[in-house]
Scaffold this motif. Structure first.
Motif, mmCIF file in Angstrom:
data_model
loop_
_atom_site.group_PDB
_atom_site.id
_atom_site.type_symbol
_atom_site.label_atom_id
_atom_site.label_comp_id
_atom_site.label_asym_id
_atom_site.label_seq_id
_atom_site.Cartn_x
_atom_site.Cartn_y
_atom_site.Cartn_z
ATOM 1 N N VAL A 86 13.034 -10.011 7.498
ATOM 2 C CA VAL A 86 11.840 -8.941 7.300
ATOM 3 C C VAL A 86 11.518 -9.229 5.853
ATOM 4 N N PHE A 87 12.254 -9.546 4.793
ATOM 5 C CA PHE A 87 11.725 -9.841 3.278
ATOM 6 C C PHE A 87 12.570 -10.664 2.911
ATOM 7 N N THR A 88 11.751 -11.543 2.033
ATOM 8 C CA THR A 88 12.442 -12.829 1.158
ATOM 9 C C THR A 88 13.297 -11.855 0.016
ATOM 10 N N PRO A 89 13.940 -12.682 -0.596
ATOM 11 C CA PRO A 89 14.688 -12.119 -1.740
ATOM 12 C C PRO A 89 13.783 -11.715 -2.860
ATOM 13 N N ARG A 90 12.735 -12.580 -3.302
ATOM 14 C CA ARG A 90 11.776 -12.341 -3.987
ATOM 15 C C ARG A 90 10.953 -10.868 -3.774
ATOM 16 N N GLN A 91 10.715 -10.525 -2.446
ATOM 17 C CA GLN A 91 9.707 -9.425 -2.092
ATOM 18 C C GLN A 91 10.872 -8.280 -2.230
ATOM 19 N N LYS A 102 8.299 -8.768 11.333
ATOM 20 C CA LYS A 102 6.991 -8.633 10.177
ATOM 21 C C LYS A 102 7.271 -7.203 9.538
ATOM 22 N N PRO A 103 7.306 -6.890 8.350
ATOM 23 C CA PRO A 103 7.196 -5.483 7.724
ATOM 24 C C PRO A 103 6.277 -4.608 8.613
ATOM 25 N N TYR A 104 5.098 -4.804 9.019
ATOM 26 C CA TYR A 104 4.211 -3.908 9.504
ATOM 27 C C TYR A 104 4.407 -3.771 10.902
ATOM 28 N N ALA A 105 5.076 -4.604 11.651
ATOM 29 C CA ALA A 105 5.641 -4.461 12.745
ATOM 30 C C ALA A 105 6.799 -3.562 12.919
ATOM 31 N N LEU A 106 7.625 -3.927 12.052
ATOM 32 C CA LEU A 106 8.984 -3.393 11.814
ATOM 33 C C LEU A 106 8.875 -1.845 11.476
ATOM 34 N N LEU A 123 8.392 -0.211 2.361
ATOM 35 C CA LEU A 123 8.484 0.014 3.676
ATOM 36 C C LEU A 123 9.169 1.187 4.071
ATOM 37 N N VAL A 124 10.188 1.668 3.222
ATOM 38 C CA VAL A 124 10.882 2.769 3.637
ATOM 39 C C VAL A 124 10.227 4.212 3.290
ATOM 40 N N SER A 125 9.383 3.904 2.208
ATOM 41 C CA SER A 125 8.555 5.348 1.968
ATOM 42 C C SER A 125 7.596 5.270 2.781
ATOM 43 N N ASP A 126 6.903 4.209 3.594
ATOM 44 C CA ASP A 126 5.869 4.492 4.427
ATOM 45 C C ASP A 126 6.682 5.003 5.964
ATOM 46 N N CYS A 127 7.806 4.438 5.904
ATOM 47 C CA CYS A 127 8.414 5.251 7.099
ATOM 48 C C CYS A 127 8.703 6.978 7.052
ATOM 49 N N VAL A 128 9.086 7.185 5.693
ATOM 50 C CA VAL A 128 8.994 8.745 5.357
ATOM 51 C C VAL A 128 7.420 9.184 5.675
ATOM 52 N N LEU A 129 6.750 8.669 5.298
ATOM 53 C CA LEU A 129 5.067 9.116 5.588
ATOM 54 C C LEU A 129 5.049 9.142 7.013
ATOM 55 N N ALA A 130 5.287 8.346 7.757
ATOM 56 C CA ALA A 130 5.079 8.529 9.466
ATOM 57 C C ALA A 130 6.060 9.548 9.843
ATOM 58 N N ILE A 131 7.176 9.930 9.370
ATOM 59 C CA ILE A 131 7.947 11.037 10.103
ATOM 60 C C ILE A 131 7.244 12.243 9.599
ATOM 61 N N GLU A 132 6.697 12.353 8.509
ATOM 62 C CA GLU A 132 6.060 13.585 8.184
ATOM 63 C C GLU A 132 4.772 13.699 8.560
ATOM 64 N N GLU A 133 3.704 12.613 8.800
ATOM 65 C CA GLU A 133 2.300 12.618 9.078
ATOM 66 C C GLU A 133 1.899 12.009 10.532
ATOM 67 N N GLY A 134 2.841 11.105 11.043
ATOM 68 C CA GLY A 134 2.334 10.670 12.139
ATOM 69 C C GLY A 134 1.798 9.050 11.766
ATOM 70 N N ARG A 194 10.914 -7.401 -5.857
ATOM 71 C CA ARG A 194 9.366 -6.898 -6.155
ATOM 72 C C ARG A 194 9.171 -5.503 -5.320
ATOM 73 N N MET A 195 10.361 -4.940 -4.931
ATOM 74 C CA MET A 195 10.397 -3.630 -3.971
ATOM 75 C C MET A 195 9.534 -3.482 -2.984
ATOM 76 N N SER A 196 9.202 -4.608 -2.177
ATOM 77 C CA SER A 196 8.455 -4.420 -1.008
ATOM 78 C C SER A 196 9.215 -3.737 -0.098
ATOM 79 N N ASP A 197 10.599 -3.731 -0.036
ATOM 80 C CA ASP A 197 11.474 -3.176 0.864
ATOM 81 C C ASP A 197 11.349 -1.514 0.766
ATOM 82 N N ALA A 198 11.247 -1.048 -0.701
ATOM 83 C CA ALA A 198 11.107 0.223 -0.935
ATOM 84 C C ALA A 198 9.832 0.825 -0.468
#
Length: 343
Positions: free
Chosen positions: A166-171, A242-246, A180-191, A174-178
Motif C-alpha cells: 500500500v505504501f513505501t516506508p518513505r510514504q 493502491k491507496p485510493y482503491a484500498l 488514508l485512515v482519516s479519509d476512511c473516517v470521512l467516508a464512514i461519516e459522510e459517505g 510522510r504520513m500518507s497512511d494517516a
C-alpha cells in the motif's frame, strides 16, 4: 539534575507553550516503555558564575524531559492505545520501572558557544528540513483525540501497509497512511464524497477535544483490514492495494457489514450484515477488478471501475464508480441505474 538545578529550562528556546496534553504525553511514554528510540535532545553547558559550577540548559527536548519527569512523579496515567493504559509510574511492576529508568536518551552537549551561535546552529539544522505536507501539518497542528486515534491505527496497520504494497516506508514517514485512515473516517461519516485537505482537517478540528465515535470508527476500520488479511490475501501487491482503491474497498466493506446511510441512499443498497456474502468468490471478483485496473481495460466489462481508478481518483464520481463495482464483488446487489448516473 533538574531537582539539583544542574539542568535548567530556558523558555526562550521553547517552540510550543505549556506541557504536552494527554495524547502526546501517553504516546511518548509508551515509546520509552516499548524500547523505541526518539530523536536526541540538545543541552547547552556553561559556567554559572554565582555558584561557580557548570550548569546545563535544555535547548531542544524540554517537553520530552518534562513529560518523563511528570510521569515519574505520578502526575498522569497513560491513556490511549498503549497496553499500559491506565497506569501511572508507580503502577508499573518493578522490572518495568527499572527498564524505564535505565532507558538511554541520546543527547548532545554544546560547550564553549555563545547563545547567538546556538540559535544559528538550530536555524541551519532546520534549513534542511523538508516542508510539511498536508498530512504532516494536520499531525503537528492538533494534539487531541482524533489525531491519536489515527496514530494508533497507523501503528497497528504498519506491517499490513508495507507487506501488501500500500505504501513505501518513505510514504509512511510522510504520513500518507494517516491521510488514508482519516479519509476512511470521512467516508464512514459522510459517505462517498470528494476528499480535500479542508475536509480532513475538519475532522481533526471537530474531534480534537472529544471524539465520541472513537471506538466505533476504530472497530469498523480495524475489522475491515483484518478481514482483508484473513480472506483477501490474493490482493497482496495488486492494484486493489493502491491507496485510493484500498480506500474504496474499506469503504464498501464497512457499508456491506455495518451500513453507511449516505452510501445506502447514493447506491440504493443496504447492508448484508457481513464484509462479503461469500469470501472466496468475493476475493476472486476483487482480483479480477484489480487485474482489469492494471491492464487499463476501459472498454471491458469492468470499464466503469477502471475509469474510476483513473485520473482524479479522489473525486466523488470516480469513487462512486469504484465503490459500486466493489460492492457487487462483495455480493451486494447494486442496481444498474446507479452506473447510469456515473460520469
Amino acid at each position: 539534575m533538574l531537582n539539583r538545578r544542574e539542568l535548567v529550562v530556558n523558555a526562550g528556546y521553547q517552540r510550543g507553550s505549556g506541557i504536552w496534553p494527554e495524547g502526546p504525553s501517553s504516546y511518548f511514554i509508551d515509546t520509552i516503555l516499548s524500547g523505541f528510540p526518539f530523536p536526541k535532545i540538545y543541552l547547552y553547558e556553561f559556567m554559572d558564575r554565582p555558584s561557580r559550577s557548570p550548569t546545563k540548559e535544555i535547548v531542544d527536548g524540554q517537553q520530552r524531559i518534562g513529560t518523563i519527569q511528570r510521569f515519574v512523579n505520578n502526575e498522569f496515567a497513560i491513556r490511549g492505545e498503549s497496553k499500559y493504559a491506565g497506569l501511572k509510574f508507580d503502577d508499573l511492576d518493578l522490572d518495568m520501572q527499572d527498564s524505564f529508568m535505565s532507558y538511554t536518551i541520546a543527547a548532545d552537549v554544546i560547550r564553549n558557544a555563545r547563545p547567538a551561535e546556538i540559535l544559528q546552529m538550530f536555524r541551519r539544522m532546520n534549513a534542511y528540513t523538508l516542508p510539511l505536507n498536508s498530512a504532516e501539518k494536520r499531525h503537528s497542528s492538533y494534539q487531541g483525540s482524533f489525531k491519536w486515534s489515527v496514530n494508533g491505527m497507523t501503528d497497528h496497520f504498519n506491517e499490513f501497509f508495507q507487506e501488501y504494497g500500500v505504501f513505501t516506508p518513505r510514504q509512511i514517514v510522510r504520513m500518507s497512511d494517516a491521510e488514508l485512515v482519516s479519509d476512511c473516517v470521512l467516508a464512514i461519516e459522510e459517505g462517498i464524497v470528494s476528499t480535500s485537505d479542508k475536509a480532513l482537517s475538519g475532522l481533526y478540528q471537530r474531534y480534537d477535544e472529544d471524539y465520541p465515535e472513537i471506538d466505533t470508527h476504530r472497530r469498523y476500520i480495524v475489522s475491515a483490514v483484518e478481514y482483508i488479511i484473513a480472506e483477501f490475501g490474493k490482493l497482496r501487491g495488486t492494484h486493489m492495494m493502491k491507496p485510493y482503491a484500498l480506500h474504496s474497498l474499506i469503504t464498501a466493506m464497512i457499508h456491506a457489514k455495518y451500513g453507511i446511510p449516505p452510501i445506502a441512499e447514493m447506491t440504493q443498497t443496504h447492508s448484508i450484515g457481513n464484509f462479503a456474502a461469500n469470501p472466496s468468490s468475493a476475493a476472486e471478483r476483487l482480483l479480477t477488478l484489480a487485474q482489469a485496473h492494471e491492464a487499463k481495460e476501459l472498454e471491458g466489462p469492468f470499464g466503469k471501475y477502471v475509469w474510476g481508478a483513473s485520473a482524479g481518483t479522489n473525486r466523488i464520481n470516480r469513487r462512486l464508480a469504484r465503490v459500486s463495482a466493489i460492492l457487487r464483488a462483495l455480493g451486494v446487489n447494486v442496481p444498474s441505474a446507479v452506473d447510469a448516473n456515473i460520469s
